[in-house]
Design a protein around this motif. Sequence first.
Motif, PDB file in Angstrom:
ATOM      1  N   SER A  25       0.820  -1.216   0.000  1.00  0.00           N
ATOM      2  CA  SER A  25       0.000   0.000   0.000  1.00  0.00           C
ATOM      3  C   SER A  25       0.851   1.262   0.000  1.00  0.00           C
ATOM      4  N   GLY A  26       2.141   1.098   0.315  1.00  0.00           N
ATOM      5  CA  GLY A  26       3.038   2.252   0.386  1.00  0.00           C
ATOM      6  C   GLY A  26       3.088   2.902   1.744  1.00  0.00           C
ATOM      7  N   ALA A  27       2.221   2.461   2.681  1.00  0.00           N
ATOM      8  CA  ALA A  27       2.187   3.023   4.035  1.00  0.00           C
ATOM      9  C   ALA A  27       2.276   1.881   5.039  1.00  0.00           C
ATOM     10  N   TYR A  28       3.330   1.891   5.837  1.00  0.00           N
ATOM     11  CA  TYR A  28       3.513   0.817   6.818  1.00  0.00           C
ATOM     12  C   TYR A  28       4.535   1.249   7.862  1.00  0.00           C
ATOM     13  N   LEU A  29       4.621   0.459   8.923  1.00  0.00           N
ATOM     14  CA  LEU A  29       5.646   0.635   9.947  1.00  0.00           C
ATOM     15  C   LEU A  29       6.515  -0.616   9.964  1.00  0.00           C
TER      16      LEU A  29
ATOM     17  N   ASN B 189      12.568  -9.447  22.550  1.00  0.00           N
ATOM     18  CA  ASN B 189      11.385  -8.780  21.984  1.00  0.00           C
ATOM     19  C   ASN B 189      11.193  -7.330  22.430  1.00  0.00           C
ATOM     20  N   HIS B 190      12.213  -6.700  23.002  1.00  0.00           N
ATOM     21  CA  HIS B 190      12.055  -5.255  23.209  1.00  0.00           C
ATOM     22  C   HIS B 190      12.455  -4.544  21.919  1.00  0.00           C
ATOM     23  N   VAL B 191      11.865  -3.357  21.691  1.00  0.00           N
ATOM     24  CA  VAL B 191      12.029  -2.648  20.418  1.00  0.00           C
ATOM     25  C   VAL B 191      13.355  -1.884  20.406  1.00  0.00           C
ATOM     26  N   LEU B 192      14.174  -2.165  19.416  1.00  0.00           N
ATOM     27  CA  LEU B 192      15.444  -1.476  19.239  1.00  0.00           C
ATOM     28  C   LEU B 192      15.285  -0.232  18.366  1.00  0.00           C
ATOM     29  N   ALA B 193      14.447  -0.341  17.333  1.00  0.00           N
ATOM     30  CA  ALA B 193      14.292   0.758  16.378  1.00  0.00           C
ATOM     31  C   ALA B 193      12.968   0.601  15.653  1.00  0.00           C
ATOM     32  N   GLY B 194      12.509   1.705  15.077  1.00  0.00           N
ATOM     33  CA  GLY B 194      11.266   1.671  14.321  1.00  0.00           C
ATOM     34  C   GLY B 194      11.305   2.642  13.154  1.00  0.00           C
ATOM     35  N   LEU B 195      10.520   2.360  12.146  1.00  0.00           N
ATOM     36  CA  LEU B 195      10.462   3.163  10.923  1.00  0.00           C
ATOM     37  C   LEU B 195       9.014   3.377  10.542  1.00  0.00           C
ATOM     38  N   GLN B 196       8.692   4.582  10.103  1.00  0.00           N
ATOM     39  CA  GLN B 196       7.366   4.811   9.529  1.00  0.00           C
ATOM     40  C   GLN B 196       7.514   5.251   8.087  1.00  0.00           C
ATOM     41  N   MET B 197       6.741   4.635   7.227  1.00  0.00           N
ATOM     42  CA  MET B 197       6.754   4.944   5.804  1.00  0.00           C
ATOM     43  C   MET B 197       5.385   5.467   5.407  1.00  0.00           C
ATOM     44  N   ASN B 198       5.316   6.759   5.052  1.00  0.00           N
ATOM     45  CA  ASN B 198       4.067   7.375   4.599  1.00  0.00           C
ATOM     46  C   ASN B 198       2.915   7.154   5.578  1.00  0.00           C
ATOM     47  N   SER B 199       3.228   7.126   6.882  1.00  0.00           N
ATOM     48  CA  SER B 199       2.199   6.847   7.883  1.00  0.00           C
ATOM     49  C   SER B 199       1.922   8.033   8.796  1.00  0.00           C
TER      50      SER B 199
END
Length: 414
Positions: A359-363, A371-381
Motif C-alpha cells: 500500500s506504500g504506508a507501513y511501519l 522482543n524489546h524494540v530497538l528501532a522503528g520506521l514509519q513509511m508514509n504513515s
Amino acid sequence: MTDSERIVIIGASLAGARVADTLRKEGWTGQIVLIGDEPELPYERPPLSKTVLLGKEQPEVSQLHDQAWYDERNIELRLGVAATAIDTAAHKVTLADGTEAGYDKLLIATGSRVRKLDVPGGELIGVHYLRTVAESKALAEAYAAKPRVVVVGAGWIGLETAATARERGCEVTVVEPQPTALASVLGQQVGDLFAELHRSHGVELRFDTGVEGFEGDDKVTGVRLSSGEVLPADLVVVGVGIQPNTELAEAAGIKVASREEGLGILTGPDLQTSVPGVYAAGDVVRWDHPFLGRSIRVEHWQNAMDSGKAAAKAMLGQDVSQDALPYFFSDQYDVSMEYTGDVPRDTSYQVVLRGDPASGAYLAFWLADDNHVLAGLQMNSGWDVIDPIKALIRSKKPVDPARLADTSVELADI
C-alpha cells in the motif's frame, strides 16, 4: 562564565550554528566566534539532496540565517578560512590565514567529508560527490541535460540522488556491493522494500557488484564493474559514506576513536572531550549514550540539532546528559520516511511489519532477542507516529510481535 569571556566554535555548520544560537537563547552575553572553511553562511544539508537537486529550489534555501541574524546576536563569523591547529594549553586556535583566536571554551563541530572512491578514472569530469552547496549546485545543473546516470552506493545519499535523477527524467543505474539497498542500516527485509520502490520508478539496481574504475578520456563515459562489464554513463554520483574530520582534534591531543571503534571525537554524555573546556557536536562526536549504554556517532540532521543544543548548555555549566534517540528522515519520490532508534552491528533481531508494504504506508520494527524494540520506521504513515515509536523503544519492555503487527491495536496499548 563572564561577558568578557569568549567561546570559539570550529565549524560553521548546522551544529556550530545551533551552538551559537543556543548560547544566546540561554542568556550568555560573552563573545562568540564561529569559524568555517567554506565561504557560505552556515547551512543545512537535507535540501541539497532533495529539492535543490530536483531543481525546485536554489541552494540558498539551505541557508540557516542571513548575515543580519548573526550581526543582531553579536556572533562573529570567520568564513572561508580553515582552522589549522588547536593549542589546548594556550587556549588558542590558529587559522589558515595566519591569524589566531583565543578562547575560554572551545566547541569542535568540524563535521565530516565524503569518502572518495579510490579507483582509476576518479578524477574524470562528470564524476560527482554530494556534500556541499557547490557540489549540489553542480549536480543539479548537470541533471538538467537528462544524462545517463550511474550512482555508486545504495545508501541514503545514493538513493536520494537516484530518486531525484529519475524525477528529472534521467536514466539511472545504481551499483552496490551489498546484497540490497540500505543493507547495513535496515537489513535485507526492509532494504528489499526500498529496492522495490526504486525498481518501480524505473531504476536499474546492480547489487553484489563492485566498481573497478571509470572509463573516459577527459570526461567519464562509463563505469567498469567488478564483473568486467562497462556501464555507459554520462554522469556518475558516488555516495559511499562519509568520514568524520577528527584530524584537528587528534593533533591537539584530544582523544578520538579508532576506525575499529567507529571513529569520532570521544566525549562523555555532556559532550566534553578528554580536554576540559573543549566540547564536540555534530557528525564528528562519538559520545557515551546514557540510554543505549554504549558510545555512538550519528551522521544525521537531527543529531546536529540535538547535540549542538546540548553542548551549548553544557558549556554554560548546566547539567547535561545527551540521550536523544538517533533519528533521521528521507524523502524519495512520493515517499516520506522516518527512522528512530539504533540496532548495533552484529546484533540478532527480528523485523515486524505493521501494515501492508504494497500500500506504500507501513511501519517496521526491529526487535531484540527478548522482543524489546530497538528501532522503528514509519513509511508514509504520518509524522505523528514517530513519538509512540520512541516511547516503545524507551520503555525497553518486551512486546508481543503479533500485537505489534496488528493495526487494530493502538501503539500506545502495546
